[in-house]
Design a protein around this motif. Structure first.
Motif, short mmCIF file in Angstrom:
data_model
loop_
_atom_site.label_atom_id
_atom_site.label_comp_id
_atom_site.label_asym_id
_atom_site.label_seq_id
_atom_site.Cartn_x
_atom_site.Cartn_y
_atom_site.Cartn_z
N SER A 290 0.86 -1.18 0.00
CA SER A 290 0.00 0.00 0.00
C SER A 290 0.90 1.23 0.00
CB SER A 290 -0.90 0.00 1.24
OG SER A 290 -1.67 1.18 1.30
N VAL A 291 0.61 2.17 -0.89
CA VAL A 291 1.42 3.39 -1.00
C VAL A 291 0.73 4.49 -0.20
CG1 VAL A 291 2.34 5.12 -2.56
CG2 VAL A 291 2.30 2.72 -3.25
N GLU A 292 1.48 5.09 0.72
CA GLU A 292 0.94 6.12 1.59
C GLU A 292 1.85 7.35 1.61
OE1 GLU A 292 0.18 4.53 5.45
OE2 GLU A 292 -1.19 2.97 4.71
N PRO A 293 1.32 8.50 1.97
CA PRO A 293 2.15 9.71 2.02
C PRO A 293 3.26 9.57 3.07
CG PRO A 293 -0.19 10.24 2.11
CD PRO A 293 -0.08 8.77 2.31
N PRO A 294 4.32 10.34 2.94
CA PRO A 294 5.40 10.29 3.95
C PRO A 294 4.92 10.80 5.30
CG PRO A 294 5.74 12.12 2.44
CD PRO A 294 4.61 11.31 1.87
N ARG A 295 5.54 10.31 6.35
CA ARG A 295 5.14 10.76 7.68
C ARG A 295 5.48 12.24 7.89
NH1 ARG A 295 6.88 5.41 9.15
NH2 ARG A 295 5.16 4.23 10.05
N ASN A 296 6.54 12.69 7.22
CA ASN A 296 6.98 14.08 7.36
C ASN A 296 6.88 14.78 5.99
OD1 ASN A 296 8.10 16.52 8.00
ND2 ASN A 296 10.19 15.74 8.26
N PRO A 297 5.74 15.37 5.67
CA PRO A 297 5.56 15.98 4.35
C PRO A 297 6.39 17.24 4.13
CG PRO A 297 3.67 16.47 5.76
CD PRO A 297 4.54 15.50 6.50
N GLN A 298 6.94 17.82 5.21
CA GLN A 298 7.70 19.06 5.07
C GLN A 298 8.92 18.87 4.18
OE1 GLN A 298 6.51 18.04 8.06
NE2 GLN A 298 4.89 19.60 8.23
N GLN A 299 9.51 17.67 4.21
CA GLN A 299 10.70 17.41 3.40
C GLN A 299 10.37 17.54 1.91
OE1 GLN A 299 12.30 13.43 3.63
NE2 GLN A 299 14.40 14.15 3.42
N MET A 300 9.22 16.98 1.50
CA MET A 300 8.80 17.11 0.11
C MET A 300 8.42 18.55 -0.23
SD MET A 300 8.61 14.84 -2.38
CE MET A 300 7.06 14.99 -3.30
N ASP A 301 7.76 19.23 0.70
CA ASP A 301 7.38 20.63 0.48
C ASP A 301 8.63 21.48 0.19
OD1 ASP A 301 4.76 19.99 0.94
OD2 ASP A 301 4.79 20.60 3.05
N LYS A 302 9.66 21.28 0.99
CA LYS A 302 10.90 22.05 0.85
C LYS A 302 11.56 21.75 -0.49
CE LYS A 302 15.41 22.81 3.01
NZ LYS A 302 16.31 22.42 4.13
N GLU A 328 1.16 14.94 -7.44
CA GLU A 328 0.15 15.31 -6.44
C GLU A 328 0.61 16.54 -5.66
OE1 GLU A 328 -0.29 11.75 -4.17
OE2 GLU A 328 -1.73 10.85 -5.59
N LYS A 329 1.91 16.63 -5.37
CA LYS A 329 2.43 17.79 -4.65
C LYS A 329 2.34 19.04 -5.53
CE LYS A 329 3.77 17.51 -1.12
NZ LYS A 329 3.17 17.77 0.21
N PHE A 330 2.60 18.87 -6.83
CA PHE A 330 2.45 20.00 -7.75
C PHE A 330 1.01 20.51 -7.75
CE2 PHE A 330 6.01 20.19 -11.15
CZ PHE A 330 6.98 20.11 -10.15
N GLU A 331 0.05 19.57 -7.83
CA GLU A 331 -1.36 19.96 -7.85
C GLU A 331 -1.74 20.69 -6.56
OE1 GLU A 331 -3.32 16.29 -8.59
OE2 GLU A 331 -2.85 16.26 -10.74
N GLU A 332 -1.15 20.25 -5.46
CA GLU A 332 -1.42 20.89 -4.17
C GLU A 332 -0.96 22.35 -4.18
OE1 GLU A 332 0.25 20.44 0.40
OE2 GLU A 332 0.05 18.63 -0.85
N TYR A 333 0.15 22.61 -4.88
CA TYR A 333 0.70 23.97 -4.94
C TYR A 333 0.21 24.75 -6.15
CZ TYR A 333 4.03 23.40 -1.09
OH TYR A 333 4.59 23.24 0.14
N GLY A 334 -0.62 24.13 -7.01
CA GLY A 334 -1.09 24.81 -8.20
C GLY A 334 -0.05 24.90 -9.30
N LEU A 335 0.91 23.96 -9.31
CA LEU A 335 1.97 23.95 -10.32
C LEU A 335 1.62 23.00 -11.45
CD1 LEU A 335 5.02 23.72 -7.87
CD2 LEU A 335 4.16 25.78 -9.01
#
Length: 536
Positions: A290-302, A328-335
């Motif tokens: 099962s693929v799940e988001p990372p526990r610490n999303p800040q690393q990907m955000d940075k 998915e992270k791009f879509e979250e930021y509108g990129l």
């Protein structure tokens, strides 16, 4: 100039009538739909069908109505089904009435279409492939040839039939004849047909469960009973049946009738399932990860902010899931894909490159040899402070990924931001019937596409039975399988699920040929238990 207001009273609004498409769904194989049928299914608001398996053809979210059983649990009559079709059409919906085979051949569409006509509802008829011709074709039995140019179709059922009308040598196609086949054969012989006239009876034709019994009028009743033949079945009587030995193409496929376990999700296995189906097999997907988001999303955000700000020279995708996570992270930021401007993009293999291409961009680097982290490193250019303005690589990947790529890039002079883009966790166990099938050998083969699929499948469902053929995508996966006590029967020459499927088909073809050379009936692995056991 403004128009003067009308003094006429507006007419009462008349509710828009719906439209009904009577669509032939083919005799069993879902891929036998016509192009027009597929178009209408994609446009449908409501689909009415009495066959549950046809629901799989509806992929646009249309409402599916059971046309076989009413609200009270009673089987619907032809008239009741016609009223049901009219009822939903009157709501203004586009109704697709899915009918097995061809709507106007031994089906109820004529009565239902007449009801639509009476109610003033527009309709169209989309011909389908009738089981009358399709099932014999899948059995390798032509209905006509240069010698026998005519055929007749008789629906047996409970009808009283004068068999003397069918005493000639023309081909005879019998519908609904399984329960009365002994009586039918005797009637044809009494009418003048030779008792040695060839007969072929095929049940659930055009599906991977298709079974054909070839016999004669004298023996078909006994042979059909011994083979456990049940309805639905199509029976062909005549000399054309002798051509089956040369023309049988469907039941002789290398993996015909095999039930193959694929430890992946349906989304991941779509192309693989189609390839296996082409070899005559039926795949069953059991997700082990099962693929799940990372526990610490800040690393990907940075990292994504750094990508936009021009912090990186390269981004390296090592899986389709990594592409999905960044998107998915791009879509979250509108990129969108423009954020990759000026950035070099690497993909670990063709599948990952295809996932990148859905963004409208092309990978700059895909391994020319082995499609793996090692293969990617072999083609990766060393850092050159004169040619490369930036020395940093963004590497979004799974939390359990190996350090091979990171270490190799560092050796080449690059700095790497190794970022956990997603986590892979063991999936929930499959349903109890699936676990039981795995342990007791109900599956004919298992296709392992990574070491983790081996470990996780054994962990959530148990070890496959000794009779099950084990196919592995590469040496590392094979080693893991052997460490878990499994005998590896098939190994792909290159790490590709398509190559693995082809290798399994070659194994199945060789196995089938060995049975034929030995003069033995061809059986599936699930039907024949080997005397040797797997490693303990």
């Amino acid at each position: 100039m403004r128009e003067a207001p009308s003094t006429a009273r507006p007419s009462a609004h008349k509710a828009t009538r719906g439209h009904v498409s009577f669509v032939g769904a083919g005799p069993g194989d879902a891929s036998l739909l016509t192009v027009r049928a597929a178009e209408l299914l994609a446009q449908a608001d409501i689909v009415i069908t009495e066959l549950p398996e046809q629901a799989a053809l509806v992929t646009n979210g249309a409402e599916i109505i059971d046309g076989g059983v009413g609200e009270d649990g009673e089987t619907l009559t032809h008239a009741a089904r016609a009223r049901l079709v009219v009822k939903y059409a009157k709501t203004g919906s586009h109704v697709v009435r899915l009918i097995a085979g061809d709507p106007f051949t031994y089906a109820t569409a004529p009565e239902e279409a007449a009801a639509c006509s009476k109610a003033g509802i527009g309709f169209e008829i989309v011909p389908g492939i009738s089981s009358v011709s399709a099932v014999p074709a899948y059995a390798g039995v032509p209905l006509t040839n240069r010698t026998h140019r005519e055929y007749s179709v008789v629906s047996v059922g409970d009808a009283s039939i004068n068999w003397s009308e069918h005493a000639g040598q023309d081909t005879l196609v019998l519908l609904s004849a399984v329960a009365r086949i002994g009586e039918v054969a005797a009637g044809l012989v009494a009418a003048g047909r030779s008792a040695e006239t060839p007969v072929a009876m095929t049940r659930v034709g055009t599906t991977t469960e298709q079974t054909t019994v070839v016999s004669t009028l004298a023996d078909i009743a006994t042979d059909a009973k011994a083979a456990g033949m049940t309805a639905p079945a199509i029976t062909v009587v005549g000399q054309v049946v002798t051509m089956r030995e040369a023309l049988s193409w469907f039941e002789t496929k290398p993996l015909y009738g095999w039930r193959i376990l694929v430890p992946r999700t349906k989304e991941q296995s779509a192309s693989l399932a189609a390839r296996l189906r082409g070899f005559g097999a039926l795949s069953e997907e059991v997700p082990t990860i099962s693929v799940e988001p990372p526990r610490n999303p800040q690393q990907m955000d940075k990292a994504v902010r750094g990508l936009v700000e021009g912090r990186y020279e390269w981004i390296a995708f090592t899986s389709v899931n990594a592409v999905k996570a960044v998107r998915e992270k791009f879509e979250e930021y509108g990129l969108d894909a423009r954020a990759f401007s000026g950035l070099k993009i690497a993909a670990v293999g063709d599948k990952t490159a295809e996932a990148i291409a859905t963004w409208g961009i092309r990978a700059d680097l895909v391994p020319s040899g082995e499609q793996s982290a090692r293969g990617l490193l072999e083609d990766w250019p060393p850092y050159d402070d004169l040619l490369d303005p930036i020395n940093r690589v963004f590497l979004p990947r799974a939390d359990i990924a190996t350090e091979t790529l990171v270490a190799g890039l560092v050796d080449l002079g690059w700095e790497v931001d190794d970022v956990t883009a997603y986590r892979t966790v063991r999936a929930a166990p499959p349903p109890a019937p699936t676990r039981e099938a795995i342990k007791t050998g109900k599956f004919d083969a298992v296709m392992f596409t990574s070491s983790s699929t081996v470990r996780n499948l054994v962990g959530i469902a148990g070890k496959p039975h000794t009779s099950t053929i084990i196919a592995c995508i590469g040496p590392a996966t094979a080693k893991t399988a052997e460490e878990h006590g499994l005998r590896v029967d098939v190994l792909a020459e290159s790490p590709s699920v398509e190559v693995l499927a082809d290798a399994l088909a070659e194994f199945g073809a060789a196995r089938r040929l060995a049975f034929l050379d030995a003069g033995e009936p061809v059986t599936k692995p699930s039907q024949k238990r080997p005397s040797t056991r797997r490693k303990a």
